[in-house]
Design a protein around this motif. Structure first.
Motif, PDB file in Angstrom:
ATOM      1  N   VAL A 154       0.672  -1.328  -0.048  1.00 15.76           N
ATOM      2  CA  VAL A 154      -0.150  -0.051  -0.087  1.00 15.76           C
ATOM      3  C   VAL A 154       0.903   1.298   0.113  1.00 15.76           C
ATOM      4  O   VAL A 154       0.464   2.290  -0.580  1.00 15.76           O
ATOM      5  N   TRP A 421      -0.094   8.166   5.093  1.00 15.86           N
ATOM      6  CA  TRP A 421      -1.770   8.408   5.370  1.00 15.86           C
ATOM      7  C   TRP A 421      -2.532   7.201   4.837  1.00 15.86           C
ATOM      8  O   TRP A 421      -3.185   6.574   5.289  1.00 15.86           O
ATOM      9  N   LEU A 422      -1.912   6.665   3.627  1.00 14.56           N
ATOM     10  CA  LEU A 422      -2.667   5.559   2.910  1.00 14.56           C
ATOM     11  C   LEU A 422      -2.263   4.421   3.678  1.00 14.56           C
ATOM     12  O   LEU A 422      -3.363   3.471   3.781  1.00 14.56           O
ATOM     13  N   TRP A 424      -1.845   4.225   6.861  1.00 10.72           N
ATOM     14  CA  TRP A 424      -2.744   4.210   8.046  1.00 10.72           C
ATOM     15  C   TRP A 424      -4.129   3.847   7.900  1.00 10.72           C
ATOM     16  O   TRP A 424      -4.777   3.166   8.713  1.00 10.72           O
ATOM     17  N   LYS A 425      -4.545   4.403   6.723  1.00 10.73           N
ATOM     18  CA  LYS A 425      -5.814   3.956   6.465  1.00 10.73           C
ATOM     19  C   LYS A 425      -6.083   2.457   6.210  1.00 10.73           C
ATOM     20  O   LYS A 425      -7.113   1.731   6.770  1.00 10.73           O
ATOM     21  N   ALA A 426      -5.313   1.940   5.567  1.00  6.66           N
ATOM     22  CA  ALA A 426      -5.207   0.500   5.138  1.00  6.66           C
ATOM     23  C   ALA A 426      -5.152  -0.426   6.192  1.00  6.66           C
ATOM     24  O   ALA A 426      -5.619  -1.632   6.375  1.00  6.66           O
ATOM     25  N   LYS A 427      -4.141  -0.187   7.316  1.00  5.87           N
ATOM     26  CA  LYS A 427      -3.716  -0.863   8.307  1.00  5.87           C
ATOM     27  C   LYS A 427      -4.443  -0.486   9.564  1.00  5.87           C
ATOM     28  O   LYS A 427      -4.833  -1.360  10.624  1.00  5.87           O
ATOM     29  N   GLY A 428      -4.856   0.643   9.649  1.00  8.76           N
ATOM     30  CA  GLY A 428      -5.218   1.158  11.034  1.00  8.76           C
ATOM     31  C   GLY A 428      -4.203   1.262  11.985  1.00  8.76           C
ATOM     32  O   GLY A 428      -3.175   0.869  11.756  1.00  8.76           O
ATOM     33  N   THR A 429      -4.784   1.839  13.015  1.00  9.62           N
ATOM     34  CA  THR A 429      -3.375   1.896  14.130  1.00  9.62           C
ATOM     35  C   THR A 429      -3.033   0.589  14.694  1.00  9.62           C
ATOM     36  O   THR A 429      -2.120   0.263  15.108  1.00  9.62           O
ATOM     37  N   GLY A 431      -2.897  -1.774  12.876  1.00  8.18           N
ATOM     38  CA  GLY A 431      -2.017  -2.590  11.996  1.00  8.18           C
ATOM     39  C   GLY A 431      -0.747  -2.472  12.339  1.00  8.18           C
ATOM     40  O   GLY A 431       0.473  -3.216  12.250  1.00  8.18           O
TER      41      GLY A 431
ATOM     42  N   PHE B  56      -3.512  -6.382   5.246  1.00 10.66           N
ATOM     43  CA  PHE B  56      -2.777  -7.549   6.085  1.00 10.66           C
ATOM     44  C   PHE B  56      -3.007  -9.256   5.978  1.00 10.66           C
ATOM     45  O   PHE B  56      -2.115  -9.710   6.014  1.00 10.66           O
ATOM     46  N   ASP B 116      -8.470   3.937  13.847  1.00  5.93           N
ATOM     47  CA  ASP B 116      -7.914   3.009  14.554  1.00  5.93           C
ATOM     48  C   ASP B 116      -7.911   1.467  13.839  1.00  5.93           C
ATOM     49  O   ASP B 116      -6.942   0.727  13.798  1.00  5.93           O
TER      50      ASP B 116
END
Lengths: 550, 550
Positions: A154, A421-422, A424-429, A431, B56, B116
C-alpha cells in the motif's frame, strides 16, 4: 567559456537518427486486452516493439501519443510487478553483487553513460530491468542490513500516486489534499506522543538527520531568537548534549548550524548503551562553571546500533532543572509508540520539547518519511519563516494559514505524507501495532536462539529493548584462543569477511560495525513484516556456513 | 503518560471487524486477461471486488497474497493512467477547488481522518481516486503556476521504479547502480558547467534551498574550517551578499547556519532585476572598512520572479579581487546550460566555486531533483563527514570511496537520480535542449502578444531573459484612471481577484506577487513541454474574460 560538446554536428541533426542495438526482451509483455480504452495498432501482435518508439515523437504530449504512452507505462508496470513478486520470493537472491568498476565498465547491454542522442524506449525498458537486476532487494525477507527494510504494497501504491501527482508541499494552493493530510497525521502523531489534544506543530522533513537539525535550530530560536538576525555572535557559548551512542546527525547539526562539534558534549552510557543521567547533570554543571550555557539535550529512543532507549523521564527532570530543551530522537524507536506492549520504553516522551519520528523506519513506510514534532506552536514558523512574497501571498482567496511551507528550511518540499496516510488507512492504528509487535517478537526469538548457542557471544547482556540484536560469531578456529589481542584482532575481521561472502553469494545481508573499544560485531535489525522465524534461522545457518572455516 | 486511545476495546479486537461502506466504483476495471501469470478467482467477473479484501490478510507478504497484490497494484495503475490521460486533455480542469474547511468536513465518501481499524482495499482505491480528484493537475498544459510544471512520462516511470526499489543513497552497498548513476550524471553536469573534464564534486539534495545552504556551508568550511569544530565563535564577522531579487533560501541559510540575516547584504539590481556589480563592490568595501569579512556572493542565474540572470563574469571579477566564494544559484536558470542558443546567459558560470541546478524545474524532471555542484574536490566531504562506524565501515570488500553518503548533511537520502538519468537516456542532451528552446520560444510568443496589447503593461521593458513574463492586466474600469494611489490600490487587487476566479473555475493557474514597490502583477512561467501557443492564447483570453468586469 566551454560549450556543450555534442558528438554530432549541431546542424541538421535529427534527434532520432541514433538507434541502440536491441537487447533481447526478458519477459513476456502485458497481454493483448487492456481495459484502458487503448486500441492496439496490431492486435494480433503479442509483443509491442518499442525499438522504433522514441520519447519525443511518440509519447504524450506528442500528438496521438496516448496509446503508446499507456503501453509504455504498462510495460514499466510489468517490470515493476515482476520485481515485487520476486522480492517476496525467498528463492531469489537479495542481490547480485558487482564491484563498482564492473558496473562502470558496462555489463552486457547496460551502459550507464549518458549520451547526446535519445535512446529508443526499447532500450529504456532494458535499462529499467537492468537497474533493478543489479540493485539490492531491500524488501526481501532476508535483507536485514538497514533500519529501513521491507516493501509495503500500500505504501508503494501511495508512492506511485505521489509521483503521478508530482506536486509540492509549500502551499495549499497546489497541494490542498496533501497539506491537510499532513496536518491531520502530524496531529495524530502528537496525540500518540501524549501532548494534550495533539497540540503543537510539526513538519515532514527529508529524513531523520534533517529532523534532528530542526530540533537544534528551534531550540536555539526559543532561547536566543536574535540569532536568526544577528548570528551566533548574539548568543553566549551554547552547549549541546547527546549520548556517545546517539546518531551522528546531532554532530552534523552542531557543525552545520555554527555551534561547533566541540560544543556538543558526549554523554557516557551504561553497558546497554543508555545515557547515565548523573553524567548529564555533572557535565551540565561543569559547562555552567566554565561560563557556558547548556541549551539542548538529545535523548535517543532507539539507538542505531544497540537499539537502546535513554531514560527520558530522568533526563527531562534535569532539563527542567537547568532550563534546557529536551529533544527525543525517536527516528528509530518512535514507532514503538504505536504498540501498547512496548511504548513504555519511551515513558516521558510527552515531556520532550521536540520529537523526531521516522515512519520510514520501524513502521515500514517507503523512503522518505520523517517527522519533526514540536510541542510549542509558533516556533517552527518563527524560526524559519521569511515570508517570500511570490509564494505566500497574504491576499489569496482561501485561509492562508494552511500555506505551511514557510515553516520549512526547504522551499520546494516533496510529498512524503500520502503513502503514510494511505498505509494508516489500510492498516489502522492496530495494524502498525501488529507490525511492531511482530518485529520485536522476532528479535526476541533471535536473541533466545543465539544467547547460549555455541560460537556466539552477545555484545550486551539481557533481552534487547528494540529489534537490534548485537552479537559476535566466533568461527571454530577462534573458540580455543585465550582472550587477548590476537583473538580481538582476528575476531575484528570475522564479521566483515562473512558479510563480504554473504554479499557475494547474495543470500542475505546484515550490518556490522565496531563500537567504542568493541571489535566488529553483527547488528541484526528487523523492521520488515515479511520476515519470519525461518528467515532468522536462515541467517544463523548462513553465518555458520560462511564463517565455519574462517 | 498518555496511552494511545483506541476507540475499541483492546482485547478480542479483530483488526478486520470494521468494514467501510462501499462507494460506487467510478471506473471500469483492468480487464480479464493479464500477462502477469495471475489466475483470476473468477474469470467471468469483470470487476474485482476489494470490499472484503484487507491489506494485512490478503496482500503480500500474506500467504497466497500474490494474486490479490497484483490485482490491487493494477487497479492503482489504472487510476494513475487515467489521471495521466486526463492531465494531457485540455477539456479537463486544472483543478476542482475547495476550501480547506470543505475538504476537512469531508467530501462525499472522502474522509481524511485516520482511524484505529483498517479500511478495505476498496476504500483505499476510492481514497486514491479522491486524492487525485481534489488535487491540482500540475502537468496540465494550462498549469503555469510554479517553476516546476509538467508530467514527464519517462520521468514518471523512473519515479515508479525508484519507489519500487525503495533504497537509500548513503552507501554503494545498498544502492550500487544509483550511486554510480549519480556520480556519472554529476560529472556530466560539471562538464556542461564548464569545469575541465568535469572535475569537482557534488550531490543531489532535497531541493534548491538545501543546495544553496550547502554552498554557504562549504564556503565557510573553505575559509574557516575550524568553524566545524569550534563554531562561529572561531570566525570573524562574516558577510554574505545576494541580490534583493534572489531566492529567499539564501536568507534561510544565513539564519540557520548561524550567520544571521543581518549579515546577509542585499544588492541593488537594475530595472531588469540583475545585480549591479558596482553596488556589490561598494558594499564589500564598506563591510571591510567595518572590520567584517566578506566571504560569499550568490549570483542568481534566473531569478524567481523576473527570471533575471546576474552578470556572472563581472561578479566573478569582484569575487577574485576580494577573495570571496562565488556561488551561482541556477536552480531555475541552470537548465539553460543545455541550450546552445541560451547558455550564453550564464557566461562565467565556470568561474563559480559552486552551482545549484535543479533539473526538477526547467528540465521537467519530477520533484525532487536538485544538484549542488562544487568545483573543488574534497570540500563537501571535509565539511560534512562524521565517519559513522555503523554505516561507513572502512573494511568492506569493495572500494569504499563509492560510499558517498558522508558528504551529505542527511543520513538517509532519497534516490533522486534515477528518473533524471532515465530521462537523459530517453531524450538525450539534444532532447533537453529542444525542451528548453521550446519553452523560451513560447514565452517570447507571450511577450510579443501582450507587450502592446490594450490593457496590458509589462513590469520591465524588453524581452525576458528566461521564460518569466511579468505583466499587469488593467480591467477596462481602471484604464481611464490617472496614475496615482487609487489606481495602484485598485490594480493591486486585480491579480489576486482574477487568480481566485481562475481557481474557482479551474481553467488555468498562473502566479502573482508584488515586488519591491510594485503592486501585484502576474508572473507567467513556462517549463511544461505540453504547453503550446494555443494555451498561451487561452490564458490571455481567460484573464480578459475573468478580469473584464472588475
Amino acid at each position: 567559456m566551454t560549450a556543450i560538446c555534442f558528438s554530432q554536428p549541431p546542424t541538421g541533426m535529427g534527434p532520432f537518427s541514433h538507434k541502440k542495438k536491441k537487447k533481447e526482451r526478458e519477459s513476456t509483455v502485458t497481454s493483448a486486452i487492456f481495459g484502458f480504452g487503448v486500441t492496439r495498432r496490431d492486435t494480433n501482435k503479442q509483443n509491442t516493439d518499442f525499438m522504433d518508439v522514441f520519447y519525443f515523437v511518440d509519447l504524450l504530449p506528442a500528438k496521438n501519443g496516448e496509446e503508446q504512452t499507456m503501453q509504455f507505462l504498462l510495460e514499466v508496470v510489468e517490470i515493476l510487478t515482476n520485481y515485487v513478486r520476486k522480492t517476496f520470493d525467498r528463492s531469489t537472491k537479495v542481490l547480485d553483487f558487482h564491484h563498482p568498476h564492473q558496473l562502470l565498465e558496462g555489463m552486457e547491454g547496460f551502459n550507464l553513460e549518458l549520451s547526446d542522442q535519445p535512446e529508443s524506449l526499447e532500450q529504456i525498458l532494458v535499462d529499467c530491468r537492468d537497474t533493478l537486476k543489479y540493485g539490492v532487494r531491500t524488501g526481501h525477507p532476508r535483507f536485514f542490513n538497514q533500519l529501513s527494510t521491507g516493501l509495503d504494497i500500500v505504501g508503494l501504491a501511495g508512492e506511485w500516486l505521489t509521483s503521478t501527482a508530482n506536486t509540492n508541499m509549500f502551499t495549499y494552493e497546489i497541494a490542498p489534499v496533501f497539506v491537510l493530510m499532513e496536518q491531520l497525521t502530524l496531529k495524530k502523531m502528537r496525540e500518540i506522543v501524549g501532548w494534550p489534544v495533539g497540540e503543537g506543530d510539526g513538519i515532514f522533513s527529508p529524513g531523520g538527520a534533517i529532523s534532528n537539525m530542526y530540533s537544534v535550530m528551534i531550540a536555539r530560536y526559543k532561547f536566543f531568537p536574535e540569532v536568526k538576525t544577528k548570528g551566533m555572535a548574539a548568543a553566549p557559548r551554547l552547549i549541546l548534549f547527546t549520548s556517545e551512542h546517539s546518531h551522528y546527525s546531532i554532530k552534523k547539526a552542531s557543525a552545520a548550524l555554527g555551534f561547533g562539534t566541540e560544543n556538543l558534549i558526549l554523554l557516557r552510557t551504561d553497558e546497554r548503551g543508555r545515557v547515565i543521567p548523573a553524567d548529564l547533570e555533572a557535565k551540565v554543571i561543569e559547562a555552567k562553571q566554565k561560563g557556558y550555557v547548556p541549551m539542548f539535550v538529545n535523548a535517543t529512543a532507539g539507538t542505531t546500533v544497540y537499539g537502546a532507549f535513554d531514560p527520558i523521564n530522568e533526563i527531562a527532570d534535569i532539563c527542567e532543572k537547568y532550563n534546557m530543551w529536551l529533544h527525543v530522537d525517536g527516528a528509530w524507536g518512535g514507532g514503538l509508540l504505536m504498540s501498547r506492549k512496548h511504548r513504555h520504553k519511551l515513558n516521558g516522551v510527552e515531556r520532550a520539547n521536540s520529537v523526531t519520528w521516522n515512519p520510514h523506519k520501524m513502521m515500514g513506510v517507503p523512503l522518505q518519511c520523517s517527522a519533526i514534532l514540536v510541542r510549542e506552536r509558533g516556533l517552527l514558523q518563527g524560526c524559519n519563516s521569511m515570508s517570500a512574497g511570490y509564494l505566500f501571498q497574504p491576499d489569496k482567496q482561501y485561509d492562508v494559514t494552511y500555506d505551511t511551507g514557510d515553516k520549512a528550511i526547504q522551499c520546494g518540499r516533496h510529498v512524503d505524507i500520502f503513502k503514510f496516510w494511505l498505509m494508516w488507512k489500510a492498516k489502522g492504528t492496530v495494524g502498525f501495532e501488529q507490525h511492531i509487535d511482530k518485529c520485536l517478537d522476532l528479535s526476541a526469538y533471535l536473541y533466545n536462539k543465539i544467547k547460549n548457542r555455541e560460537g556466539y557471544q552477545m555484545v550486551f547482556d539481557g533481552e534487547p529493548q528494540h529489534t537490534n540484536v548485537c552479537f559476535w560469531y566466533f568461527p571454530p578456529s577462534l573458540r580455543g584462543l585465550p582472550d587477548g589481542e590476537e583473538r580481538r584482532e582476528r575476531l575484528h575481521k570475522v564479521a566483515p569477511k562473512i558479510k563480504a561472502l554473504m554479499m557475494e553469494s547474495g543470500t542475505t545481508m546484515v550490518g556490522y560495525q565496531p563500537q567504542g573499544d568493541k571489535v566488529n560485531f553483527f547488528r541484526m535489525v528487523i523492521s520488515n513484516h515479511a520476515a519470519t522465524r525461518s528467515d532468522i534461522d536462515f541467517l544463523i545457518e548462513e553465518i555458520e556456513r560462511l564463517g565455519n572455516d574462517l
